[in-house]
Design an enzyme around this catalytic site. Structure first.
Site, PDB file in Angstrom:
ATOM      1  N   LYS A   1      -6.880   1.629  -3.375  1.00 25.48           N
ATOM      2  CA  LYS A   1      -6.636   1.134  -2.012  1.00 25.48           C
ATOM      3  C   LYS A   1      -6.712   2.264  -0.986  1.00 25.48           C
ATOM      4  O   LYS A   1      -7.331   2.113   0.076  1.00 25.48           O
ATOM      5  CB  LYS A   1      -5.268   0.449  -1.944  1.00 25.48           C
ATOM      6  CG  LYS A   1      -4.849   0.007  -0.536  1.00 25.48           C
ATOM      7  CD  LYS A   1      -5.809  -1.021   0.047  1.00 25.48           C
ATOM      8  CE  LYS A   1      -5.491  -1.319   1.515  1.00 25.48           C
ATOM      9  NZ  LYS A   1      -4.274  -2.121   1.684  1.00 25.48           N
TER      10      LYS A   1
ATOM     11  N   THR B   1       0.860  -1.182   0.000  1.00 24.73           N
ATOM     12  CA  THR B   1       0.000   0.000   0.000  1.00 24.73           C
ATOM     13  C   THR B   1       0.894   1.229   0.000  1.00 24.73           C
ATOM     14  O   THR B   1       1.500   1.579   1.017  1.00 24.73           O
ATOM     15  CB  THR B   1      -0.919   0.009   1.232  1.00 24.73           C
ATOM     16  OG1 THR B   1      -1.752  -1.149   1.200  1.00 24.73           O
ATOM     17  CG2 THR B   1      -1.804   1.258   1.236  1.00 24.73           C
TER      18      THR B   1
END
Length: 324
Positions: A195, A110
């Site tokens: 995300k 991420t």
């Protein structure tokens, strides 16, 4: 890269490199092993790599060595800086001294979309050691995941994928060996963008549910009663019906075990920082995002950074447990 025939997709990534064997990566790599892929691993934590070498999986001392043994390399790392170091650092995946063996590089970390896009362009400018299966040059996908450690263990993650659609289609069966969904989000960086947007919405919904449940307790309504109302009416959401933040209301979630396990507050704080930075890049500022960032920074500052992010119910809203 030209379009593939469907018969070529299943066999072109037999040798998989995996870099980053933390709580998520180790479980994802284990599922690749179960699916029959030939794995090569690397991690700076030698205790973790030993778990895999004890199972007969080769371990390499540097990312460049993993690349030499792999058709595709997956990275699962804590931050943008770690990703840049693994790709561009000394003995990194993009070692300038030689053409690349892997045709595809997949980053499931991420990180911010800007870093994903920068790396994707860099990968596409490299040359392949061997051109086969219709690959003209190496490509990169940003493919962060949602679902947490339990989904990584169960192989039920959702992948949010940015990059070439042909590369996504080529990698889909590989991704579905580790997850139940792989959703194409568009060009490079869009997986990373998806995300951080997902986790922004998650943080805000957890804060909203925690705030409402704490208010309800103060007004004399038990959290278990209010949860039943939420879950049968318009307030229903994942934070209320699947991941309730009140200790004693739901079994098998972090709040039922003193906020142990789950998704650490420090990771939510990191993702909110990414969301704020990305919004700033495009000239935007949102009040709920900024408030969520401040709250999770406070949670971490007060010593709760390794507790699950649902601990805001206890440590920010000062809600009460409801164990019988």
């Amino acid at each position: 890269m030209r379009r593939f025939s469907s018969s070529s997709l299943s066999s072109q990534f037999e040798n998989v490199g995996f870099i980053g064997l933390g709580n998520m990566g180790s479980r994802m790599a284990s599922n690749l092993l179960k699916a029959g892929y030939k794995l090569t691993v690397h991690d700076v934590n030698h205790n973790v790599t030993k778990m895999f070498t004890d199972m007969g999986v080769p371990s390499k001392g540097a990312p460049s060595e993993v690349a030499e043994a792999s058709d595709v390399v997956i990275t699962m790392l804590p931050s943008s800086n770690h990703v840049m170091d693994v790709y561009m650092g000394p003995n990194g995946l993009l070692d300038a001294r030689s053409p690349l063996r892997p045709r595809l590089l997949i980053d499931s970390s991420t990180i911010d979309p800007q870093t994903s896009r920068k790396l994707s362009a860099k990968v596409a400018s490299c040359t392949l050691k061997e051109k086969k299966d219709n690959w003209e040059n190496p490509l990169m996908l940003d493919a962060p995941v949602s679902g947490g450690v339990l989904s990584a263990e169960a192989g039920t993650l959702t992948f949010m994928v940015g990059g070439s659609e042909d590369a996504y289609l080529a990698a889909k069966s590989l991704l579905l060996s580790m997850g139940k969904n792989a959703i194409f989000c568009g060009g490079a960086g869009n997986g990373s963008a998806a995300k951080i947007c997902n986790n922004l919405a998650l943080a805000v919904s957890m804060l909203g549910v925690s705030e409402a449940l704490s208010l309800g307790q103060s007004l004399g309504i038990s959290a278990s009663t209010l949860t039943k109302i939420f879950n049968s009416s318009t307030a229903r959401c994942w934070s209320s019906d699947s991941y309730n933040p009140v200790p004693g209301v739901m079994e098998g979630v972090p709040s039922s075990r003193n906020y142990g396990g789950g998704f650490a507050s420090k990771l939510m704080a990191k993702d909110l920082n990414l969301a704020v930075a990305s919004a700033k890049e495009v000239g935007l500022k949102f009040p709920l995002m900024s408030q969520a960032q401040e709250i999770y920074a406070e949670i971490c500052k007060n010593g709760h950074e390794i507790e699950d992010f649902s601990c805001v119910f206890r440590h920010h809203y000062f809600g009460k447990d409801e164990f019988n």
